[in-house]
Scaffold this motif. Sequence first.
Motif, PDB file in Angstrom:
ATOM      1  N   ILE B   9       0.861  -1.170   0.000  1.00 59.76           N
ATOM      2  CA  ILE B   9       0.000   0.000   0.000  1.00 59.76           C
ATOM      3  C   ILE B   9       0.903   1.227   0.000  1.00 59.76           C
ATOM      4  O   ILE B   9       1.823   1.312   0.817  1.00 59.76           O
ATOM      5  CB  ILE B   9      -0.899   0.017   1.260  1.00 59.76           C
ATOM      6  CG1 ILE B   9      -1.800  -1.214   1.251  1.00 59.76           C
ATOM      7  CG2 ILE B   9      -1.722   1.293   1.324  1.00 59.76           C
ATOM      8  CD1 ILE B   9      -2.697  -1.318   2.463  1.00 59.76           C
ATOM      9  N   ILE B  17      -7.191   4.298   0.911  1.00 60.23           N
ATOM     10  CA  ILE B  17      -5.816   3.869   0.683  1.00 60.23           C
ATOM     11  C   ILE B  17      -5.550   3.852  -0.818  1.00 60.23           C
ATOM     12  O   ILE B  17      -6.488   3.785  -1.623  1.00 60.23           O
ATOM     13  CB  ILE B  17      -5.525   2.454   1.247  1.00 60.23           C
ATOM     14  CG1 ILE B  17      -6.483   1.416   0.635  1.00 60.23           C
ATOM     15  CG2 ILE B  17      -5.611   2.442   2.762  1.00 60.23           C
ATOM     16  CD1 ILE B  17      -6.088  -0.015   0.931  1.00 60.23           C
ATOM     17  N   VAL B  19      -2.759   2.195  -3.927  1.00 59.55           N
ATOM     18  CA  VAL B  19      -1.609   1.377  -4.294  1.00 59.55           C
ATOM     19  C   VAL B  19      -1.058   1.919  -5.602  1.00 59.55           C
ATOM     20  O   VAL B  19      -1.786   2.497  -6.408  1.00 59.55           O
ATOM     21  CB  VAL B  19      -1.958  -0.116  -4.459  1.00 59.55           C
ATOM     22  CG1 VAL B  19      -2.490  -0.681  -3.168  1.00 59.55           C
ATOM     23  CG2 VAL B  19      -2.957  -0.326  -5.587  1.00 59.55           C
ATOM     24  N   LEU B  33      -8.520  -6.778   2.641  1.00 61.73           N
ATOM     25  CA  LEU B  33      -7.221  -6.407   3.217  1.00 61.73           C
ATOM     26  C   LEU B  33      -6.833  -7.460   4.263  1.00 61.73           C
ATOM     27  O   LEU B  33      -7.642  -7.803   5.125  1.00 61.73           O
ATOM     28  CB  LEU B  33      -7.300  -5.029   3.873  1.00 61.73           C
ATOM     29  CG  LEU B  33      -7.821  -3.887   2.987  1.00 61.73           C
ATOM     30  CD1 LEU B  33      -7.736  -2.567   3.733  1.00 61.73           C
ATOM     31  CD2 LEU B  33      -7.071  -3.824   1.679  1.00 61.73           C
ATOM     32  N   THR B  63      -9.154   3.049   8.322  1.00 67.53           N
ATOM     33  CA  THR B  63      -7.748   2.797   8.006  1.00 67.53           C
ATOM     34  C   THR B  63      -6.844   2.750   9.233  1.00 67.53           C
ATOM     35  O   THR B  63      -5.660   2.481   9.108  1.00 67.53           O
ATOM     36  CB  THR B  63      -7.218   3.898   7.065  1.00 67.53           C
ATOM     37  OG1 THR B  63      -7.466   5.160   7.675  1.00 67.53           O
ATOM     38  CG2 THR B  63      -7.896   3.838   5.709  1.00 67.53           C
ATOM     39  N   THR B  68       1.637  -0.409   5.816  1.00 66.84           N
ATOM     40  CA  THR B  68       1.937  -0.348   4.377  1.00 66.84           C
ATOM     41  C   THR B  68       2.228  -1.745   3.841  1.00 66.84           C
ATOM     42  O   THR B  68       2.236  -1.957   2.640  1.00 66.84           O
ATOM     43  CB  THR B  68       3.151   0.552   4.129  1.00 66.84           C
ATOM     44  OG1 THR B  68       4.208   0.165   4.998  1.00 66.84           O
ATOM     45  CG2 THR B  68       2.804   2.018   4.368  1.00 66.84           C
TER      46      THR B  68
END
Lengths: 589, 442
Positions: B9, B17, B19, B33, B63, B68
């Motif tokens: 991420i 989020i 990518v 996720l 989140t 990450t």
Amino acid sequence: MNSNSKRTGVLISIQDSLVKARYNENVIMGETAEILVEGKFLQAEVLQIVSDPKNAKLGIVEMQVFEDLTGAKIGDLVVFKGKALSVLLGPGLLTSIWDGLQNALYPLGKQDSYLKPGMRAPALDEEKLWDFTPMVKPGDTLYGGHAIGSVPEGRFIHKILVPFGFGKCKIQTIIESSLVNITQTVAIVTDEHNKEHELKLVFSHPVKSPIPFMERSIPKKTISTGVRVIDLLAPVAYGGTVGNPGPFGAGKTVLQHSLCKYALADIIIMAACGERAGEAVEVFKDFAELDDPSTGESLMNRMCIFGNTSSMPVAAREASVFIALTVGEYYRYQGYNVILLADSTSRWAQALRERSGRQGDIPGPEAFPMDIPDQIKGMYQRAGADTGSGGSLTFIGTVSPAGGNFQEPVTQATMDSTGGFWGLSQDRADAKKYPAIDSLVYTNSVYDSFISKEDRDQILKTLQEANDIDQTISTIGLKKVPVEKYVLYQKGQTIDFCVLQQDAFHELDACTRPERLQVINMAIQKLIKTPIHFSNEEGDVEELKEQIKTEFDQLRLWWKDWNANAKSDAELAGLPEQIENFVLQEQYA
Amino acid sequence: MIRKEINRISEVGKALISVEGNPGVALNHVVELLEADTNQSLSFAKAINITEDTTRFQVFNGTQGLSTKTKIRMHELPLTAGFSHKMLGRSFDGVGHVNDGGPDILFEKELSTRLDTLNPTARLVPKQPLWTGIPMIDVFNTMVKSQKIPIFAGPTEPYNRLLSQIAQGAQADIIIFAGIGLKFDEYHYFKEELSKSGNMDKTIMFSHLAGDSQIKGLMLPDVALSVAREFGDQGKDVLVLLTDMTNWSNILRNVANYQDMIPSLQGYPGSLYSELAKRYEVAADIDGAGSITIIGATTMESLEDPVPDNTGYITEGQFFLENGKLKLARSLSRLKQQVNGGTRNDHRAVMTAMASLLADAEKAYEAAEVGAANDAFSQKLLRYRKDFIDQIEEPFGEPLQLEAALDLCWDVLRKHFEPIETGLSKKLTDQYWDLKDSEKGI
């Protein structure tokens, strides 16, 4: 355009209804495209062409997509169509009901009860046979817009035209009188380059290119809308334009429906743009049972409806208004008086706002695009009267101002663009006064009324004076108001209650034609111009005012009853007689 | 089936989020996720914005705590809503997962949550009245099955009580409760009320509490309405209670701001109207099937706020609750004309006459504030206004049948006015004015 090479592109960005694609050859500003998503082609339109930072030779095209993009991926194929967004014109338009992109809704309903991305249905019935009569013969020279023949469409003569984009051309062959459907060729013409073109009963026309006038003229002839406050004080003429703003609940819809039912016109086009589906449904399901006021046929025979309702894709809203305008222009060109009701132009403007926001344009007031006033003006300019064809296109657009505030950009631009203005007031709506058109503050019209200008001014003056007295009563009380002023106030109240207010759901009261309006005007003028002498024996002023109120109450009740019941000539004549007696106070003598 | 996974991420924001690169996710498709080391499922997320360089997701569970290194597993399908008759009597979160502590449900089918538009030709013009026992609604703003109508109210008004009361009286086969940004006591209140009235076994609750993940709140109406629509398609008359759509709009605003969208009014995105319309337009009387009625609650400071303002243009009227009373002036049922003509012969006339008198009374009230309502008729109007507010605008009294409610209206008129002052026709005043209590069958 070279139809052999397939011009394509691939998606490189997807955000709501806005996508970007990298193209392989060239693209044309404003052309339509199809995007292949999960095996279905979705319709799109080119908005902008920009350079590609990653490849100097090629470019990137920004498009708005008219359908839900769920499932779209980077790399999905784009096929450019080489043609701007267009509308199919020809017999069968009347009685039709489409979505905002001219997909016919009844045939779509046979595929699925829900509208799903990629679903299509022909705009016009391809099976139906039309009785074609040619009007030209081989060898004749024609231009775009000339008629080659005609078919009867209901009670209308529908001319079959050479498409407007054509220059000089010559008829090679044309069929004899016969029954044909819209897919069949009726004539072959050659253009100046000797290229052959097949002509059918229908052709498509780009929606952003106005269909020309034969001879444009100033709108002069007043339309009988059946709505008294309009026809008396804020009239509209054939070919005119009107903006009709109002906060929600002020009665825009009821007024639109009234116009649909009662306005005298050959053809009514309804563009339900971003509004409630139920309202469009009511029109095509319930109004179909009603009679056209001029012919007695089903009301639907003079109508067509674009139902791009509020839950349908936003991008198609802009298209729906232009499509409807083009159909209107087409029938004007055919020589008919057309009224286009666009409900609501604010939703149309909001669609532009959503799109420009996504494109990252610098926003103007309330985040609308900077050029929104010009776009609105351009839209209303397409209405007009045509003495050449004998037809007209009247454009009545509703406006839904945020917060009911008429200072907002769309209302302001509309006021600047239209010849008439019907502002609906929250106060009148709250008092359940229909129509809630505020005749003092929010009406304006450059068109002629059914009554003389002097009479119209006289009524407005009385209403204004009565309104001023009303303010006085509210601030200092009735006791301080002299009797003559109170009588004037009661006169104004009577005109408001018995004339300006109307019961849109009462079979007789809902629609007032000019002859009846003249009778009413006679009564009004008599009431306004004659001083009335009320008196009582005791000389008690307050009691006298109560007595005056009671007498006016009785008069109003009588007049309301007349509105609801008077039909015969004798009954009609009863109103001026009653007013005559009232002003002379004869019954009290 | 092996599902593609993404291992890095690049950006984590509030609720969103991103990518880098193009992993091949499609718009609106769902990903899962996963905790990098344990593969434990953390949340689902939806792809909302895709370019060849980045893909952006809305994360259902928020989140906070995402690393990450969190893995993203692709599901290659848009969000669906599970459907089963076993959902009746149960409670779910905004994405349709059981949240009442009870056992999971084996769904009969998965429904699209795209809320495709019903073809207008498949709609019936609604003509079946929906009686509530509340005079201000039944007499003055009659509701119709399949109507979409919100209650506009200040945040401290008893709008949930009114919503609940209407729901209890409404003749629905299925009640779908959709609560967004609720306080726990509100959620509890509805559950209690529905249970007390014996309606729980025909109710499905979808609830999102204030403080729960924003994205789940954002999704909730779509999931709840998809389930409602399925029942409607199966021929049921469904009543959906949406409370509070201002909370929902505020989440929409937050998420739009996280996405850097250009705001139009008060920070709301320009699409607020379309987004609200997409949900409210699910209300329909479906040809050959059932119906979906939506009653919403929209809290507000002022009617000009963007949420009530946009809502008013979308819905088929609104009920305006102020100081605990249902106010006539700003309340409106746009569909009342469809059903109030075939009731008792005085219905429409009484409605119009009382409204007109009340408008005059409001003017007299304003005049009275500056001491200008000094004539006898103004005084009558003021007394009428008081009774009207106390008796007719009171929504929480004993439920009244329409006839009784109309009789109450005549009582109030008779108490304050002479027949001639009401503007009612002589025919009607002759018929109803002198009606004695004994003749009314009380």
